[in-house]
Design a protein around this motif. Structure first.
Motif: not given
Length: 525
Positions: A160-169, A199-204
């Motif tokens: 039921e739940d789905c959490y993607s990898e980090y993206r600013y949007r 390592s996994m993304g660009l974080y705000s």
């Protein structure tokens, strides 16, 4: 230097002696040589001033301070469980175990080595009894919203739940949990705050954040309360732990950032950044001496700018046909950027220092200042690199230097053709390695890692066992053929091109009369 000739006969030496006498250097050649030597001496003074600046802003104390902080927070002590160390964090439970244990033990030094209670001035902790903890430590997390990824229809009944990898949007900015404190509400950061490249993304630079209290017991209760109320959720993608210290003994700030990423795959990845920087620049007499060197550096740059402007006006388009002139322009641009960074950092430190230290219970964001200081250090490092390269401009009248430059210019076309062939084969092997070993071997996990790994193989640094374990058939074939074609054939072709061209240039210099300017003749006169 270009070869200069004179049609008029050379005058006899002023003091003739018996035997053969070497002719004097012609007047025009002598004048040009004197000008070159004068420019070289002035440039050596400039280079000495630049070296004083660069080595004055760093010291071995920075390394030892970084090492001490790294040993305290990143390496578990022998008396503790190995799973409680920062590097061993592999889940959210491990994060809480580290935060409530080694992190607080490292932040709050309230006892002497013999368990005698210390009297802390203004309730301020001193890490290693020498490094003042500025304000409190800040913990911040970033989350992603639910249903930010697509679930295949066959699995709708199971998931039921789905959490993607980090993206600013995809970032979650809504209140959650108890919704009554800052740790449950999203806080936007300043537009000037640098983002973090993990390592996994660009974080705000925003997020859900809170500051640990000044007391160790209160900090323990705070962390236990957050753990029991599920502050970390499935949507949590990264947690930052930031704090700063100041060592008055060596006048250094230490800004520490511990990062725990929780990727969409599950598990956790850890990384850290420890910066020891000298934000308070002018304290001792030596610091004021460096300030005078900075002023001299600015005067040199202004002089060089005027000289290059005059050359551009006089030569116009011809000016840009010389590689040395492009190097001069690059050196000036980098120097101007370094001066701008230095002025900006100095102004920001003077404006923000009092504000950051005004409240002892609030986290002072020195990471912003350290970020600009590191940028300034990098700019100066690039600057002094090009400054040393420029010395070749003044020693080009030497015969050996002329042969080397002639060799490189003459074989440029052959090397370009060879480079095209080399990188076609090199990138073909890189893609092969990435597709075959990418999911099994860390060195091939990304295409960039494949490229660096193959350069390491060329230099003899490789791990054949991991390649063979990933694929027992293609692994040995990949390794043997890569070493044969790239190492034994292509690299030897490159050396053959250089050696053959150098032999031709050396033979030409032996046939053609030498036009080298003899400095010793000038000194003798």
């Amino acid at each position: 230097l270009r070869a200069l000739s004179s049609d008029s006969p050379l005058p006899p030496p002023p003091f003739p002696r018996p035997g053969a006498v070497k002719p004097r250097v012609s007047c025009s050649r002598e004048l040009e040589l004197k000008t070159t030597l004068r420019e070289l001496l002035i440039y050596i003074v400039f280079l000495t001033d630049l070296c004083l600046l660069t080595f004055g802003m760093v010291s071995t104390d920075m390394y030892y301070l970084n090492k001490a902080m790294s040993h305290l927070f990143l390496e578990p002590s022998s008396s503790e469980d190995d799973r409680s160390g920062f590097g061993s964090i592999g889940s959210r439970a491990d994060f809480w175990r580290f935060a409530e244990g080694p992190l607080l033990d490292g932040l709050y030094w309230d006892k002497w080595y013999n368990n005698m209670t210390l009297t802390l001035q203004n309730n301020n902790s001193r890490i290693y009894y020498e490094n003042l903890l500025l304000g409190g430590a800040q913990i911040r997390q970033l989350k992603v919203r639910n249903n930010t990824c697509s679930i295949y229809p066959y699995f709708h009944t199971f998931l039921e739940d789905c959490y993607s990898e980090y993206r600013y949007r995809a970032e979650d900015r809504s209140d959650f949990g108890l919704r009554n404190e800052s740790e449950w509400k999203y806080t936007s950061a300043s537009s000037l705050s640098p983002w973090y490249w993990g390592s996994m993304g660009l974080y705000s630079s925003g997020g859900y954040m809170f500051t640990l209290p000044k007391s160790k017991q209160e900090s323990v209760e705070k962390l236990v309360f957050l753990r029991q109320n599920s502050w970390l959720t499935r949507g949590t993608r990264v947690v930052f732990i930031d704090f700063s210290t100041y060592n008055a003994n060596i006048n250094l700030f230490c800004i520490i950032k511990l990062v725990v990423e929780f990727p969409a795959t599950g598990g956790a990845l850890t990384s850290s950044h420890i910066y020891s920087v000298k934000l308070l620049r002018y304290v001792t007499y030596y610091d004021y001496f460096l300030a005078s060197c900075e002023i001299a550096f600015c005067l040199f740059i202004i002089t060089f700018i005027i000289q290059e402007a005059i050359k551009i006006v006089k030569l116009k388009k011809e000016y840009f046909r010389s590689a040395w002139n492009w190097l001069d322009l690059l050196l000036l641009v980098v120097s101007i950027l370094a001066i701008a960074f230095n002025i900006y950092r100095t102004v920001e430190v003077s404006l923000l220092m009092e504000e950051l230290l005004s409240d002892a219970h609030v986290y002072p964001d020195f990471y912003f200042l350290a970020f600009w200081q590191v940028l300034y250090n990098n700019m100066i490092a690039v600057n002094i690199f090009f400054a040393w390269i420029k010395i070749f401009k003044y020693v080009s009248f030497n015969k050996t230097m002329t042969q080397l430059s002639s060799t490189l210019s003459r074989c440029a076309k052959d090397v370009t053709g060879f480079a095209i062939m080399f990188f076609i084969i090199f990138f073909a092997y890189a893609q092969l390695g990435y597709l075959v070993f990418g999911s099994q071997v860390e060195e091939f996990s990304t295409f960039q890692n494949c490229i660096f790994t193959q350069f390491r193989i060329v230099l003899g640094d490789f791990n054949f066992e991991t390649i063979e374990a990933a694929n027992r058939i293609l692994g040995p074939i990949y390794f043997i053929t890569f070493v044969f074609f790239v190492f034994f054939i292509l690299l030897n072709m490159f050396l053959a091109i250089i050696n053959d061209t150098y032999s031709e240039v050396k033979a030409d210099f032996e046939v053609i009369p030498s036009q080298e300017l003899q400095i010793r003749d000038l000194f003798r006169q």
